[in-house]
Write a protein that holds these residues in place. Structure first.
Motif, PDB file in Angstrom:
ATOM      1  N   TRP A 196       4.426  10.494  -6.297  1.00 50.43           N
ATOM      2  CA  TRP A 196       5.559  10.883  -7.127  1.00 50.43           C
ATOM      3  C   TRP A 196       5.149  11.077  -8.583  1.00 50.43           C
ATOM      4  CZ3 TRP A 196       9.612   7.054  -4.749  1.00 50.43           C
ATOM      5  CH2 TRP A 196      10.342   7.728  -3.767  1.00 50.43           C
ATOM      6  N   SER A 197       4.282  10.181  -9.064  1.00 46.32           N
ATOM      7  CA  SER A 197       3.850  10.290 -10.461  1.00 46.32           C
ATOM      8  C   SER A 197       3.039  11.556 -10.696  1.00 46.32           C
ATOM      9  CB  SER A 197       3.037   9.053 -10.854  1.00 46.32           C
ATOM     10  OG  SER A 197       3.827   7.887 -10.780  1.00 46.32           O
ATOM     11  N   LEU A 198       2.137  11.855  -9.760  1.00 45.05           N
ATOM     12  CA  LEU A 198       1.319  13.052  -9.885  1.00 45.05           C
ATOM     13  C   LEU A 198       2.153  14.324  -9.784  1.00 45.05           C
ATOM     14  CD1 LEU A 198      -1.808  12.046  -7.760  1.00 45.05           C
ATOM     15  CD2 LEU A 198      -1.706  12.350 -10.246  1.00 45.05           C
ATOM     16  N   SER A 199       3.329  14.226  -9.118  1.00 48.32           N
ATOM     17  CA  SER A 199       4.149  15.431  -8.917  1.00 48.32           C
ATOM     18  C   SER A 199       4.632  16.054 -10.218  1.00 48.32           C
ATOM     19  CB  SER A 199       5.361  15.091  -8.031  1.00 48.32           C
ATOM     20  OG  SER A 199       6.312  14.306  -8.735  1.00 48.32           O
TER      21      SER A 199
ATOM     22  N   PHE B 227       7.098   3.637 -11.477  1.00 47.03           N
ATOM     23  CA  PHE B 227       7.346   5.062 -11.248  1.00 47.03           C
ATOM     24  C   PHE B 227       8.497   5.573 -12.101  1.00 47.03           C
ATOM     25  CE2 PHE B 227      10.257   8.002  -9.143  1.00 47.03           C
ATOM     26  CZ  PHE B 227       9.510   9.159  -9.267  1.00 47.03           C
ATOM     27  N   SER B 228       9.588   4.820 -12.140  1.00 44.85           N
ATOM     28  CA  SER B 228      10.764   5.267 -12.893  1.00 44.85           C
ATOM     29  C   SER B 228      10.450   5.445 -14.377  1.00 44.85           C
ATOM     30  CB  SER B 228      11.906   4.255 -12.729  1.00 44.85           C
ATOM     31  OG  SER B 228      12.319   4.166 -11.390  1.00 44.85           O
ATOM     32  N   THR B 229       9.704   4.487 -14.919  1.00 43.01           N
ATOM     33  CA  THR B 229       9.324   4.573 -16.329  1.00 43.01           C
ATOM     34  C   THR B 229       8.475   5.816 -16.584  1.00 43.01           C
ATOM     35  OG1 THR B 229       9.340   2.153 -16.480  1.00 43.01           O
ATOM     36  CG2 THR B 229       8.187   3.360 -18.219  1.00 43.01           C
ATOM     37  N   HIS B 230       7.489   6.022 -15.719  1.00 44.57           N
ATOM     38  CA  HIS B 230       6.603   7.176 -15.835  1.00 44.57           C
ATOM     39  C   HIS B 230       7.389   8.476 -15.685  1.00 44.57           C
ATOM     40  CE1 HIS B 230       3.740  10.187 -14.194  1.00 44.57           C
ATOM     41  NE2 HIS B 230       2.899   9.656 -15.066  1.00 44.57           N
ATOM     42  N   ALA B 231       8.348   8.495 -14.741  1.00 45.24           N
ATOM     43  CA  ALA B 231       9.128   9.704 -14.481  1.00 45.24           C
ATOM     44  C   ALA B 231       9.967  10.110 -15.681  1.00 45.24           C
ATOM     45  CB  ALA B 231      10.032   9.480 -13.268  1.00 45.24           C
ATOM     46  N   VAL B 232      10.597   9.148 -16.322  1.00 48.65           N
ATOM     47  CA  VAL B 232      11.408   9.452 -17.508  1.00 48.65           C
ATOM     48  C   VAL B 232      10.524  10.010 -18.621  1.00 48.65           C
ATOM     49  CG1 VAL B 232      12.814   8.443 -19.345  1.00 48.65           C
ATOM     50  CG2 VAL B 232      13.237   7.803 -16.968  1.00 48.65           C
TER      51      VAL B 232
ATOM     52  N   VAL C  15       0.829  -1.203   0.000  1.00 51.58           N
ATOM     53  CA  VAL C  15       0.000   0.000   0.000  1.00 51.58           C
ATOM     54  C   VAL C  15       0.867   1.258   0.000  1.00 51.58           C
ATOM     55  CG1 VAL C  15      -1.643   1.373   1.353  1.00 51.58           C
ATOM     56  CG2 VAL C  15      -1.998  -1.085   1.076  1.00 51.58           C
ATOM     57  N   LEU C  16       1.867   1.290   0.874  1.00 47.51           N
ATOM     58  CA  LEU C  16       2.759   2.442   0.935  1.00 47.51           C
ATOM     59  C   LEU C  16       3.508   2.639  -0.378  1.00 47.51           C
ATOM     60  CD1 LEU C  16       4.307   2.072   4.513  1.00 47.51           C
ATOM     61  CD2 LEU C  16       2.792   3.897   3.727  1.00 47.51           C
ATOM     62  N   GLY C  17       3.894   1.526  -0.996  1.00 47.39           N
ATOM     63  CA  GLY C  17       4.609   1.610  -2.269  1.00 47.39           C
ATOM     64  C   GLY C  17       3.775   2.254  -3.351  1.00 47.39           C
ATOM     65  N   TRP C  18       2.526   1.857  -3.442  1.00 43.51           N
ATOM     66  CA  TRP C  18       1.676   2.421  -4.491  1.00 43.51           C
ATOM     67  C   TRP C  18       1.217   3.840  -4.164  1.00 43.51           C
ATOM     68  CZ3 TRP C  18       1.939   0.754  -9.142  1.00 43.51           C
ATOM     69  CH2 TRP C  18       2.279  -0.578  -9.382  1.00 43.51           C
ATOM     70  N   VAL C  19       1.123   4.158  -2.856  1.00 42.05           N
ATOM     71  CA  VAL C  19       0.846   5.554  -2.479  1.00 42.05           C
ATOM     72  C   VAL C  19       2.013   6.446  -2.902  1.00 42.05           C
ATOM     73  CG1 VAL C  19       0.597   7.149  -0.533  1.00 42.05           C
ATOM     74  CG2 VAL C  19      -0.722   5.024  -0.583  1.00 42.05           C
ATOM     75  N   ALA C  20       3.240   5.961  -2.662  1.00 42.66           N
ATOM     76  CA  ALA C  20       4.429   6.710  -3.090  1.00 42.66           C
ATOM     77  C   ALA C  20       4.452   6.849  -4.609  1.00 42.66           C
ATOM     78  CB  ALA C  20       5.700   6.006  -2.601  1.00 42.66           C
ATOM     79  N   PHE C  21       4.124   5.762  -5.299  1.00 40.42           N
ATOM     80  CA  PHE C  21       4.085   5.801  -6.761  1.00 40.42           C
ATOM     81  C   PHE C  21       3.099   6.858  -7.253  1.00 40.42           C
ATOM     82  CE2 PHE C  21       1.504   4.375 -10.396  1.00 40.42           C
ATOM     83  CZ  PHE C  21       2.446   4.493 -11.403  1.00 40.42           C
ATOM     84  N   CYS C  22       1.906   6.867  -6.680  1.00 39.51           N
ATOM     85  CA  CYS C  22       0.890   7.833  -7.115  1.00 39.51           C
ATOM     86  C   CYS C  22       1.323   9.266  -6.815  1.00 39.51           C
ATOM     87  CB  CYS C  22      -0.445   7.533  -6.426  1.00 39.51           C
ATOM     88  SG  CYS C  22      -1.235   6.001  -6.976  1.00 39.51           S
TER      89      CYS C  22
ATOM     90  N   PHE D 262       5.890  14.215  -0.175  1.00 43.36           N
ATOM     91  CA  PHE D 262       4.998  13.194   0.376  1.00 43.36           C
ATOM     92  C   PHE D 262       5.376  11.808  -0.154  1.00 43.36           C
ATOM     93  CE2 PHE D 262       0.993  10.729   0.395  1.00 43.36           C
ATOM     94  CZ  PHE D 262       0.756  10.737   1.766  1.00 43.36           C
ATOM     95  N   GLY D 263       5.736  11.727  -1.428  1.00 44.90           N
ATOM     96  CA  GLY D 263       6.166  10.451  -1.998  1.00 44.90           C
ATOM     97  C   GLY D 263       7.424   9.937  -1.323  1.00 44.90           C
ATOM     98  N   ALA D 264       8.360  10.846  -1.014  1.00 42.31           N
ATOM     99  CA  ALA D 264       9.600  10.446  -0.350  1.00 42.31           C
ATOM    100  C   ALA D 264       9.321   9.910   1.050  1.00 42.31           C
ATOM    101  CB  ALA D 264      10.557  11.639  -0.278  1.00 42.31           C
ATOM    102  N   ILE D 265       8.412  10.564   1.770  1.00 39.29           N
ATOM    103  CA  ILE D 265       8.081  10.117   3.120  1.00 39.29           C
ATOM    104  C   ILE D 265       7.474   8.723   3.106  1.00 39.29           C
ATOM    105  CG2 ILE D 265       6.566  10.554   5.098  1.00 39.29           C
ATOM    106  CD1 ILE D 265       6.920  13.561   4.514  1.00 39.29           C
ATOM    107  N   THR D 266       6.538   8.486   2.192  1.00 38.18           N
ATOM    108  CA  THR D 266       5.904   7.168   2.131  1.00 38.18           C
ATOM    109  C   THR D 266       6.872   6.103   1.623  1.00 38.18           C
ATOM    110  OG1 THR D 266       4.981   7.786  -0.042  1.00 38.18           O
ATOM    111  CG2 THR D 266       3.538   8.005   1.869  1.00 38.18           C
ATOM    112  N   ASN D 267       7.814   6.490   0.756  1.00 39.96           N
ATOM    113  CA  ASN D 267       8.806   5.535   0.277  1.00 39.96           C
ATOM    114  C   ASN D 267       9.763   5.130   1.401  1.00 39.96           C
ATOM    115  OD1 ASN D 267      11.791   5.319  -1.364  1.00 39.96           O
ATOM    116  ND2 ASN D 267      10.086   4.107  -2.131  1.00 39.96           N
ATOM    117  N   PHE D 268      10.175   6.088   2.222  1.00 37.29           N
ATOM    118  CA  PHE D 268      11.009   5.766   3.381  1.00 37.29           C
ATOM    119  C   PHE D 268      10.255   4.851   4.346  1.00 37.29           C
ATOM    120  CE2 PHE D 268      13.782   9.557   2.504  1.00 37.29           C
ATOM    121  CZ  PHE D 268      14.971   8.847   2.456  1.00 37.29           C
ATOM    122  N   ALA D 269       8.966   5.121   4.529  1.00 43.32           N
ATOM    123  CA  ALA D 269       8.155   4.272   5.396  1.00 43.32           C
ATOM    124  C   ALA D 269       8.074   2.852   4.830  1.00 43.32           C
ATOM    125  CB  ALA D 269       6.757   4.871   5.547  1.00 43.32           C
TER     126      ALA D 269
END
Length: 211
Positions: free
Chosen positions: A24-27, A95-100, A15-22, A193-200
């Motif tokens: 970061w992707s939305l950013s 996330f990485s694919t989307h970010a590029v 759950v935390l992983g996909w929250v971070a993905f969303c 927010f994505g960084a915080i959830t990714n660390f979690a």
């Protein structure tokens, strides 16, 4: 092969992983939308874009290699033990694919919208050349020794270094202009927010594996 000890922690991790993905992707979207409405990229620092593209490209290479390559995974388990889980999840690759792709899209906006005389600095160009020339040298070195885990750790180090410096040009330009017009704060808030959830997420994995 390693596995989860706690179903609850595994679910929380996912759950935390996909929250971070969303997050970061939305950013990436507030800046792209702002550029579109203004038909201008004045206020967006181009050094930030180049460093960000370098960061996410390196991160994609690391994530995709760690997640999909049996050779990399085998070397990882040889070094850290079979009980250690691979430190990359599917959401990291997504996330990485989307970010590029989205960073590339923003670069395209730079090419077609009003730039106001802004350009990439010589310092940024030099940093980028040194980074990718070094990465190429590491690739050919790993090619001879088959040190694939070491090679992708180099790309991971690149993305960490780029993360540490990428916002500096934008912050300096904002300071010199005494304005943030043209720069979207939504990018920063969602990135944070994505960084915080990714660390979690990483904390949850570590907690499960060392119970």
């Amino acid at each position: 092969m390693s596995s989860w000890h706690s179903l609850g922690l595994e679910v929380t991790y996912q759950v935390l992983g996909w929250v971070a993905f969303c997050s970061w992707s939305l950013s990436f979207y507030p800046q792209a939308i702002l550029n579109y409405h203004r038909k201008s990229v004045v206020g967006l620092n181009f050094d930030f874009l180049v460093l960000n593209l370098t960061k996410h490209t390196a991160y994609l290479i690391y994530n995709a290699s760690m997640y999909f390559s049996p050779a990399v995974q085998r070397q990882y388990h040889q070094k850290y033990g079979d009980n250690e889980m691979i430190p990359v999840a599917l959401n990291d690759v997504a996330f990485s694919t989307h970010a590029v792709l989205l960073t590339g899209f923003t670069v395209l906006q730079v090419l077609i919208y009003e730039r106001g005389g802004q350009r990439v600095s010589k310092v940024c160009v030099a940093i980028t050349i040194v980074v990718w020339a070094s990465a190429a040298g590491c690739f050919f070195s790993a090619l001879r020794s088959h040190s694939w885990l070491w090679l992708i750790s180099v790309f991971n180090s690149i993305q960490v270094a780029m993360t540490a410096i990428k916002y500096i040009p934008q912050a300096f330009m904002n300071f010199m202009r005494k304005s943030t017009v043209g720069w979207s704060i939504g990018n920063i808030l969602l990135d944070l927010f994505g960084a915080i959830t990714n660390f979690a997420q990483m904390g949850i994995q570590s907690l499960d594996q060392h119970r």
